[in-house]
Design a protein around this motif. Sequence first.
Motif, PDB file in Angstrom:
ATOM      1  N   TYR A 561      18.614  55.112 -21.466  1.00  0.00           N
ATOM      2  CA  TYR A 561      18.785  54.978 -20.023  1.00  0.00           C
ATOM      3  C   TYR A 561      17.883  53.844 -19.544  1.00  0.00           C
ATOM      4  O   TYR A 561      16.686  53.846 -19.817  1.00  0.00           O
ATOM      5  N   ASN A 562      18.472  52.902 -18.814  1.00  0.00           N
ATOM      6  CA  ASN A 562      17.755  51.665 -18.458  1.00  0.00           C
ATOM      7  C   ASN A 562      17.680  51.457 -16.953  1.00  0.00           C
ATOM      8  O   ASN A 562      18.024  50.403 -16.431  1.00  0.00           O
ATOM      9  N   THR A 563      17.213  52.470 -16.259  1.00  0.00           N
ATOM     10  CA  THR A 563      17.121  52.387 -14.812  1.00  0.00           C
ATOM     11  C   THR A 563      15.884  51.620 -14.365  1.00  0.00           C
ATOM     12  O   THR A 563      14.975  51.361 -15.144  1.00  0.00           O
ATOM     13  N   SER A 564      15.870  51.258 -13.090  1.00  0.00           N
ATOM     14  CA  SER A 564      14.674  50.743 -12.419  1.00  0.00           C
ATOM     15  C   SER A 564      14.473  51.572 -11.163  1.00  0.00           C
ATOM     16  O   SER A 564      15.424  51.818 -10.415  1.00  0.00           O
ATOM     17  N   GLY A 565      13.245  52.003 -10.938  1.00  0.00           N
ATOM     18  CA  GLY A 565      12.980  52.909  -9.832  1.00  0.00           C
ATOM     19  C   GLY A 565      12.550  52.198  -8.566  1.00  0.00           C
ATOM     20  O   GLY A 565      11.766  51.252  -8.601  1.00  0.00           O
ATOM     21  N   VAL A 566      13.075  52.667  -7.438  1.00  0.00           N
ATOM     22  CA  VAL A 566      12.691  52.156  -6.119  1.00  0.00           C
ATOM     23  C   VAL A 566      12.077  53.309  -5.337  1.00  0.00           C
ATOM     24  O   VAL A 566      12.710  54.350  -5.159  1.00  0.00           O
ATOM     25  N   ALA A 567      10.847  53.132  -4.893  1.00  0.00           N
ATOM     26  CA  ALA A 567      10.174  54.145  -4.087  1.00  0.00           C
ATOM     27  C   ALA A 567      10.219  53.719  -2.626  1.00  0.00           C
ATOM     28  O   ALA A 567       9.749  52.636  -2.274  1.00  0.00           O
ATOM     29  N   ILE A 568      10.799  54.558  -1.786  1.00  0.00           N
ATOM     30  CA  ILE A 568      10.925  54.271  -0.360  1.00  0.00           C
ATOM     31  C   ILE A 568       9.758  54.918   0.381  1.00  0.00           C
ATOM     32  O   ILE A 568       9.533  56.129   0.259  1.00  0.00           O
ATOM     33  N   ILE A 569       9.040  54.116   1.142  1.00  0.00           N
ATOM     34  CA  ILE A 569       7.903  54.621   1.915  1.00  0.00           C
ATOM     35  C   ILE A 569       8.228  54.451   3.394  1.00  0.00           C
ATOM     36  O   ILE A 569       8.690  53.393   3.826  1.00  0.00           O
ATOM     37  N   GLY A 570       8.004  55.501   4.187  1.00  0.00           N
ATOM     38  CA  GLY A 570       8.187  55.405   5.629  1.00  0.00           C
ATOM     39  C   GLY A 570       9.494  55.952   6.147  1.00  0.00           C
ATOM     40  O   GLY A 570       9.875  55.679   7.295  1.00  0.00           O
ATOM     41  N   LEU A 571      10.214  56.743   5.347  1.00  0.00           N
ATOM     42  CA  LEU A 571      11.516  57.256   5.786  1.00  0.00           C
ATOM     43  C   LEU A 571      11.397  58.065   7.076  1.00  0.00           C
ATOM     44  O   LEU A 571      12.159  57.866   8.022  1.00  0.00           O
ATOM     45  N   ALA A 572      10.443  58.995   7.147  1.00  0.00           N
ATOM     46  CA  ALA A 572      10.328  59.858   8.322  1.00  0.00           C
ATOM     47  C   ALA A 572      10.038  59.041   9.576  1.00  0.00           C
ATOM     48  O   ALA A 572      10.628  59.283  10.643  1.00  0.00           O
ATOM     49  N   GLU A 573       9.144  58.055   9.459  1.00  0.00           N
ATOM     50  CA  GLU A 573       8.784  57.239  10.625  1.00  0.00           C
ATOM     51  C   GLU A 573       9.973  56.425  11.117  1.00  0.00           C
ATOM     52  O   GLU A 573      10.195  56.269  12.324  1.00  0.00           O
ATOM     53  N   HIS A 664       1.433  55.387   1.876  1.00  0.00           N
ATOM     54  CA  HIS A 664       1.620  55.459   3.333  1.00  0.00           C
ATOM     55  C   HIS A 664       0.378  54.960   4.069  1.00  0.00           C
ATOM     56  O   HIS A 664       0.481  54.406   5.160  1.00  0.00           O
ATOM     57  N   ALA A 665      -0.800  55.154   3.467  1.00  0.00           N
ATOM     58  CA  ALA A 665      -2.044  54.768   4.143  1.00  0.00           C
ATOM     59  C   ALA A 665      -2.157  53.248   4.260  1.00  0.00           C
ATOM     60  O   ALA A 665      -2.426  52.709   5.335  1.00  0.00           O
ATOM     61  N   GLY A 666      -1.929  52.557   3.141  1.00  0.00           N
ATOM     62  CA  GLY A 666      -2.036  51.102   3.154  1.00  0.00           C
ATOM     63  C   GLY A 666      -1.004  50.454   4.041  1.00  0.00           C
ATOM     64  O   GLY A 666      -1.313  49.578   4.864  1.00  0.00           O
ATOM     65  N   TRP A 667       0.237  50.875   3.900  1.00  0.00           N
ATOM     66  CA  TRP A 667       1.276  50.264   4.725  1.00  0.00           C
ATOM     67  C   TRP A 667       1.190  50.726   6.169  1.00  0.00           C
ATOM     68  O   TRP A 667       1.693  50.056   7.076  1.00  0.00           O
ATOM     69  N   GLY A 668       0.565  51.859   6.414  1.00  0.00           N
ATOM     70  CA  GLY A 668       0.302  52.242   7.794  1.00  0.00           C
ATOM     71  C   GLY A 668      -0.600  51.238   8.487  1.00  0.00           C
ATOM     72  O   GLY A 668      -0.391  50.878   9.653  1.00  0.00           O
ATOM     73  N   VAL A 669      -1.603  50.749   7.750  1.00  0.00           N
ATOM     74  CA  VAL A 669      -2.504  49.730   8.303  1.00  0.00           C
ATOM     75  C   VAL A 669      -1.744  48.440   8.596  1.00  0.00           C
ATOM     76  O   VAL A 669      -2.046  47.732   9.562  1.00  0.00           O
ATOM     77  N   LEU A 670      -0.746  48.135   7.786  1.00  0.00           N
ATOM     78  CA  LEU A 670      -0.016  46.874   7.908  1.00  0.00           C
ATOM     79  C   LEU A 670       1.254  47.003   8.755  1.00  0.00           C
ATOM     80  O   LEU A 670       2.122  46.144   8.688  1.00  0.00           O
ATOM     81  N   THR A 671       1.352  48.084   9.508  1.00  0.00           N
ATOM     82  CA  THR A 671       2.537  48.308  10.328  1.00  0.00           C
ATOM     83  C   THR A 671       2.131  48.443  11.787  1.00  0.00           C
ATOM     84  O   THR A 671       1.204  49.186  12.106  1.00  0.00           O
ATOM     85  N   GLY A 672       2.821  47.739  12.655  1.00  0.00           N
ATOM     86  CA  GLY A 672       2.517  47.813  14.086  1.00  0.00           C
ATOM     87  C   GLY A 672       3.045  49.084  14.714  1.00  0.00           C
ATOM     88  O   GLY A 672       3.638  49.942  14.050  1.00  0.00           O
ATOM     89  N   ALA A 673       2.825  49.236  16.019  1.00  0.00           N
ATOM     90  CA  ALA A 673       3.338  50.392  16.754  1.00  0.00           C
ATOM     91  C   ALA A 673       4.858  50.436  16.641  1.00  0.00           C
ATOM     92  O   ALA A 673       5.525  49.400  16.586  1.00  0.00           O
ATOM     93  N   LEU A 674       5.413  51.644  16.613  1.00  0.00           N
ATOM     94  CA  LEU A 674       6.847  51.824  16.401  1.00  0.00           C
ATOM     95  C   LEU A 674       7.466  52.631  17.534  1.00  0.00           C
ATOM     96  O   LEU A 674       6.769  53.346  18.264  1.00  0.00           O
TER      97      LEU A 674
END
Length: 678
Positions: A561-573, A664-674
Amino acid sequence: MSTITLPDIGLAEVTLETLPRLGRLRERHFSTTPAVCVELPRLMTEHLRQLEDEAEPVELRVAKRLRYVLQHKTPLIPDDDLFAGSTTTKSKGVVIYPQFMGQSLWPELETLSRRAKNPYHISREEIDVLDVEVFPHWMERTVQEVCRKEFDFPLGQRMTERLFFFLATKAHVISHTIPGYERVVEQGLGALIDQAREQLTERGTGPVYDAPKVFYKAVVLALEGVLAYGENLSRHAGKLAAQEGDPQRKKELDELARICARVPRERPQGFYEALQAIWLCHVSLHQENNNIALSLGRLDQMLYPLYKQDIEQGLLTPERAVELVGCFFLKLVDHVPMSPETAEELFGGSGSNQAVTVGGVDPAGRDAVNDLTYVMLRATELLRIRDPNVNARYHPEVNSRDYLERLCGVNVTTGATPCLHNDVEVIRTLTKRDYRKEDAYDYAIVGCVEPVRGGKTFGHSGAILLNLTSALELALFEGKHRLTGDEQFGPSTPPVDQLDGFDGFMGLFEQQLQFLIEQSAAINNMFGETHRRLHPLPLMSAFNDGPLEKGKGVLSGGATYNTSGVAIIGLAEVVDSLCAIREFVFEKGQVTFASLRRVIEQNWEGEEALRQQIIHSPAKFGTENDIAGRIAERVIEFLDTRYRAQQNYKGGHYTVGYWTMTTHAGWGVLTGALPSGR
């Protein structure tokens, strides 16, 4: 038929008081500050400068380099330890990989030991080795820099280096996988070498650099390096035993000398030998590739036959097994991932995430929980350490209530682990994703939470980390990101105040998301191609089903099996933001889109009343709200179908998962108000 023979599955009589060695080693672990180890980069650089023949195929050069590293690696057996070998020369080492992103520490060498978060010890001599002897020779040879040159600094690389769109992690690591350690336990490396040599013989006298022949030669060279390391450890254990004054410790060292003379070349004859064989191969794989999320699979299944044999022959007791497993677990934390100061600030706190999986059902769907499962749970409960990341499978229709209660008890005691996985849902999902039924039933966990069939899947489950809020950002600001000023990254889309309805905005969002999907997959494939040309993995290939049969390595699609994984961060927000836009802009008309955009640019200043209304709206991700549910399903379906449509560099497909830890912590710092009120 139950395989449980323990009178007390909790093994309450086994404690750190009855196993004082575990207590001492655990205390040593927690009291030790990580220290940079320069042995691996120094040995790699020596070989690169003095011994490599650039006329040879890269597979042979890399295999010879790894063999050289393992032949010259310092054989260490720490005091009181029951296992020989170590990832580094330090009690808790920071491994530097110069071919990846080890040079990110270069500007910090003088300040590493004084930084506020997670400082690393490093000596003046070690600073000089890296500064003068190592890093200058790898500046143009890293995966990141070769990719930049070969592909003319592609847009996807420029985006991943901006941090807040996505991270294509292959520039740093490709080890999110589970080697087939069953091959080590059931065959031994000598059998794998024989298999590779037989394939060479069958291919006759064709071209010297015929691709499959080169691959098999590289596998033999890499495996010879592992055997050389084991033999060096055996000799070292013998020397220590000859000098040892304590009779009990002398006996332990003599036993280690005997074991390392046999394994991993031969098939292990007992439980202790099997753990030592796996450990030597695990250390060796960490010399070939980065030490992040290289996981161990279903150890309680793999090792149970030898455990049962030793118990029945009177060679092992459950208490001794807890001690051996505990010492093995403590070996897994003899190193930490290299992390520069910026990464510590944004994404620090995660360990190597070397996952171990226990319990669940077997490939035929029968109860797989056994005595060794409970031995490993007791070791987990006693040690309470970050690694290994222990994951417990549970099938509500097959596994017992006693097992579930034991899992919960251990989790309560440790406050964190094991992580519980529902076999019914995971098996159903894997079967839908092209896994054969027996392989889906035999899944194990990689890294944090990712299910794969160990030894058959070369999937790099953390290949792409996508910040989903960036797609929202691009949709809100006509393809631009607030942190990049006027740079046009995404497609130029109409201003949001020109939209007639919510479906129009969803179309903009999906257009920008499709752009991020394409760019992240493209740069992952470029990094993968660069890896294949620059740093193939002959040792990892030997520990997977497929490569030895197909004559090609895991980076060339040799695995099952030769998959590549994608992790999605921030779905709930993102879902909450979409819900807020639908409700307050288009349904209630309480705020115009232009005003809402201006409000988030001002970080909600002066609009606290509106923000509180949005925050307390019932239309939220994870609730029973039908509208929120439909929006979440639409986003998830879009991500799944569009990523699966992308083919990776190995000829496989992308598979999507959702992460809520650490990143979520790191990208939270790099994300503006939503619009969600954040």
